[in-house]
Motif scaffolding. Structure first.
Motif, PDB file in Angstrom:
ATOM      1  N   ALA A   1      32.169  19.727  66.144  1.00  0.00           N
ATOM      2  CA  ALA A   1      32.208  18.810  65.219  1.00  0.00           C
ATOM      3  C   ALA A   1      30.777  18.267  64.933  1.00  0.00           C
ATOM      4  N   ALA A   2      30.006  17.861  65.913  1.00  0.00           N
ATOM      5  CA  ALA A   2      29.049  17.329  65.628  1.00  0.00           C
ATOM      6  C   ALA A   2      28.018  18.351  64.909  1.00  0.00           C
ATOM      7  N   GLU A   3      27.926  19.682  65.295  1.00  0.00           N
ATOM      8  CA  GLU A   3      27.044  20.715  64.609  1.00  0.00           C
ATOM      9  C   GLU A   3      27.641  20.821  63.020  1.00  0.00           C
ATOM     10  N   TYR A   4      28.961  20.501  62.837  1.00  0.00           N
ATOM     11  CA  TYR A   4      29.421  20.711  61.466  1.00  0.00           C
ATOM     12  C   TYR A   4      28.699  19.576  60.513  1.00  0.00           C
ATOM     13  N   VAL A   5      28.752  18.467  61.282  1.00  0.00           N
ATOM     14  CA  VAL A   5      28.412  17.153  60.478  1.00  0.00           C
ATOM     15  C   VAL A   5      26.811  17.480  60.412  1.00  0.00           C
ATOM     16  N   ARG A   6      26.070  17.754  61.419  1.00  0.00           N
ATOM     17  CA  ARG A   6      24.742  17.967  61.439  1.00  0.00           C
ATOM     18  C   ARG A   6      24.346  19.022  60.230  1.00  0.00           C
ATOM     19  N   ASP A   7      25.085  19.886  59.945  1.00  0.00           N
ATOM     20  CA  ASP A   7      24.758  21.024  58.728  1.00  0.00           C
ATOM     21  C   ASP A   7      25.219  20.134  57.574  1.00  0.00           C
ATOM     22  N   ALA A   8      26.057  19.454  57.407  1.00  0.00           N
ATOM     23  CA  ALA A   8      26.582  18.616  56.257  1.00  0.00           C
ATOM     24  C   ALA A   8      25.518  17.876  55.704  1.00  0.00           C
ATOM     25  N   LEU A   9      25.108  17.058  56.737  1.00  0.00           N
ATOM     26  CA  LEU A   9      24.284  15.949  56.412  1.00  0.00           C
ATOM     27  C   LEU A   9      22.968  16.680  56.023  1.00  0.00           C
ATOM     28  N   GLY A  10      22.366  17.815  56.904  1.00  0.00           N
ATOM     29  CA  GLY A  10      21.385  18.347  56.596  1.00  0.00           C
ATOM     30  C   GLY A  10      21.488  18.844  55.042  1.00  0.00           C
ATOM     31  N   ARG A  11      22.326  19.449  54.475  1.00  0.00           N
ATOM     32  CA  ARG A  11      22.251  19.728  52.946  1.00  0.00           C
ATOM     33  C   ARG A  11      22.352  18.578  52.339  1.00  0.00           C
ATOM     34  N   GLN A  12      22.825  17.284  52.507  1.00  0.00           N
ATOM     35  CA  GLN A  12      22.643  16.244  51.864  1.00  0.00           C
ATOM     36  C   GLN A  12      21.067  15.715  51.975  1.00  0.00           C
ATOM     37  N   ILE A  13      20.534  15.684  53.113  1.00  0.00           N
ATOM     38  CA  ILE A  13      18.986  15.464  52.927  1.00  0.00           C
ATOM     39  C   ILE A  13      18.269  16.363  52.212  1.00  0.00           C
ATOM     40  N   ALA A  14      18.566  17.575  52.409  1.00  0.00           N
ATOM     41  CA  ALA A  14      17.865  18.623  51.646  1.00  0.00           C
ATOM     42  C   ALA A  14      17.882  18.206  49.866  1.00  0.00           C
ATOM     43  N   GLY A  15      19.297  18.171  49.719  1.00  0.00           N
ATOM     44  CA  GLY A  15      19.505  17.491  48.170  1.00  0.00           C
ATOM     45  C   GLY A  15      18.745  16.425  47.785  1.00  0.00           C
ATOM     46  N   ILE A  16      19.028  15.589  48.369  1.00  0.00           N
ATOM     47  CA  ILE A  16      18.198  14.172  48.212  1.00  0.00           C
ATOM     48  C   ILE A  16      16.492  14.437  48.309  1.00  0.00           C
ATOM     49  N   GLY A  17      16.114  15.031  49.197  1.00  0.00           N
ATOM     50  CA  GLY A  17      14.904  15.274  49.342  1.00  0.00           C
ATOM     51  C   GLY A  17      14.196  15.996  48.250  1.00  0.00           C
ATOM     52  N   GLY A  18      14.944  16.997  47.876  1.00  0.00           N
ATOM     53  CA  GLY A  18      14.515  17.647  46.377  1.00  0.00           C
ATOM     54  C   GLY A  18      14.381  16.750  45.294  1.00  0.00           C
ATOM     55  N   ALA A  19      15.064  15.873  45.499  1.00  0.00           N
ATOM     56  CA  ALA A  19      14.817  14.970  43.946  1.00  0.00           C
ATOM     57  C   ALA A  19      13.604  13.963  44.304  1.00  0.00           C
ATOM     58  N   LEU A  20      12.948  14.141  45.326  1.00  0.00           N
ATOM     59  CA  LEU A  20      11.730  13.193  45.642  1.00  0.00           C
ATOM     60  C   LEU A  20      10.503  13.958  45.629  1.00  0.00           C
ATOM     61  N   PRO A  21      10.005  14.882  44.474  1.00  0.00           N
ATOM     62  CA  PRO A  21       8.930  15.671  44.753  1.00  0.00           C
ATOM     63  C   PRO A  21       7.782  15.016  45.055  1.00  0.00           C
ATOM     64  N   GLU A  22       7.574  13.760  44.490  1.00  0.00           N
ATOM     65  CA  GLU A  22       6.267  13.220  44.573  1.00  0.00           C
ATOM     66  C   GLU A  22       6.031  12.528  45.874  1.00  0.00           C
ATOM     67  N   ALA A  23       6.918  12.227  46.954  1.00  0.00           N
ATOM     68  CA  ALA A  23       6.897  11.745  48.160  1.00  0.00           C
ATOM     69  C   ALA A  23       6.413  13.020  49.321  1.00  0.00           C
ATOM     70  N   GLU A  24       5.330  12.424  50.008  1.00  0.00           N
ATOM     71  CA  GLU A  24       4.889  13.649  51.077  1.00  0.00           C
ATOM     72  C   GLU A  24       5.964  13.533  52.067  1.00  0.00           C
ATOM     73  N   ASP A  25       6.764  12.517  52.385  1.00  0.00           N
ATOM     74  CA  ASP A  25       7.550  12.745  53.256  1.00  0.00           C
ATOM     75  C   ASP A  25       9.023  12.399  52.771  1.00  0.00           C
ATOM     76  N   ALA A  26       9.178  13.450  51.971  1.00  0.00           N
ATOM     77  CA  ALA A  26      10.514  13.244  51.212  1.00  0.00           C
ATOM     78  C   ALA A  26      11.639  13.297  51.936  1.00  0.00           C
ATOM     79  N   GLU A  27      11.417  14.233  53.081  1.00  0.00           N
ATOM     80  CA  GLU A  27      12.655  14.755  53.838  1.00  0.00           C
ATOM     81  C   GLU A  27      12.760  13.609  54.930  1.00  0.00           C
ATOM     82  N   LEU A  28      11.845  12.924  55.230  1.00  0.00           N
ATOM     83  CA  LEU A  28      12.038  11.862  56.274  1.00  0.00           C
ATOM     84  C   LEU A  28      12.751  10.519  55.303  1.00  0.00           C
ATOM     85  N   ARG A  29      12.260  10.198  54.056  1.00  0.00           N
ATOM     86  CA  ARG A  29      13.010   9.208  53.270  1.00  0.00           C
ATOM     87  C   ARG A  29      14.478   9.387  53.047  1.00  0.00           C
TER      88      ARG A  29
END
Length: 200
Positions: free
Chosen positions: A113-141
C-alpha cells in the motif's frame, strides 16, 4: 415483451462489483491487515471461496478495490494551478472515496500500500512540477504542496482533528492559499526569501 433475465456474465459482474464495494468499505474502516476475506464475503453476502475464485488473494482484492486515487493535475498557469489544488483539497475534506481512504489507512502498515501511494503521489508531484517550469526546485516545491495537502487530509479524514473537522473547507483553503501560492509562484519569494540572514 418481458425483460430477459440477466446473463451469467452479468450476474458475475454484479457480484464482483458488490464484493469490491464491500471490500472498499472494510479496507477504509479497518485497513489492510485487519480486513479478512471472510469479513468481505459476509458483508457481500457470498461464500469466501467465491471471493478467492474471483480475485485470487486478499492482495489482489485490495489492489482492485483501492484504484481510485486522483490523477495529477494538468499543466496549468499558476493561478489556475492554485485554484485546482485548493479545489481538490475541498473535495478531500468533503469526503474521499472509500478506496482512497483504504489506501491511506493502510499505507503505514502495509509495504505494498505504501508503494502504491508513493507511486500515485510521485505522479502528482511530477504533474505539478511540470507546471512550474521557471522554478529550479520545481520538484521540491511540488512535493511540499502534495505532502502538505496529504497531511491536512489525514488530519481531517483519518484523525478527525477538531480544528480541521469543525472548519469549513473554504476557510481552510483560504488560509492555505498564500502558502500554496508562494510554492507554485517562485518569483513571489525571489526578492528576498532566499538570500539568507543579513550581515552584521
Amino acid at each position: 415483451m418481458p425483460t430477459p433475465p440477466p446473463s451469467r456474465a452479468d450476474r458475475r459482474r454484479a457480484t464482483e462489483t458488490r464484493i469490491l464495494d464491500r471490500a472498499r468499505e472494510l479496507f477504509a474502516e479497518r485497513g489492510f491487515d485487519r480486513t479478512t476475506i471472510r469479513a468481505v464475503a459476509t458483508a457481500a453476502g457470498v461464500d469466501p471461496a467465491l471471493v478467492m475464485q474471483y480475485f485470487g488473494s486478499k492482495r489482489e482484492l485490495f489492489t482492485q478495490a483501492v484504484q481510485t486515487l486522483p490523477a495529477p493535475p494538468a499543466d496549468l498557469g499558476s493561478d489556475a494551478l492554485v485554484d485546482q489544488l485548493l479545489g481538490t483539497l475541498g473535495l478531500k475534506l468533503g469526503g474521499l472515496p472509500e478506496g482512497a481512504l483504504a489506501m491511506m489507512r493502510s499505507m503505514l502498515t502495509d509495504p505494498a500500500a505504501a508503494e502504491y501511494v508513493r507511486d500515485a503521489l510521485g505522479r502528482q508531484i511530477a504533474g505539478i512540477g511540470g507546471a512550474l517550469p521557471e522554478a529550479e526546485d520545481a520538484e521540491l516545491r511540488a512535493a511540499l504542496v502534495v505532502t502538505a495537502l496529504l497531511g491536512i487530509t489525514i488530519g481531517h479524514q483519518l484523525l478527525g482533528l477538531a480544528p480541521l473537522s469543525d472548519a469549513p473547507a473554504d476557510r481552510v483553503a483560504a488560509l492555505l492559499r498564500p502558502a500554496v501560492r508562494a510554492l507554485v509562484e517562485p518569483r513571489a519569494d525571489a526578492a528576498g526569501g532566499d538570500e539568507g540572514p543579513a550581515g552584521p
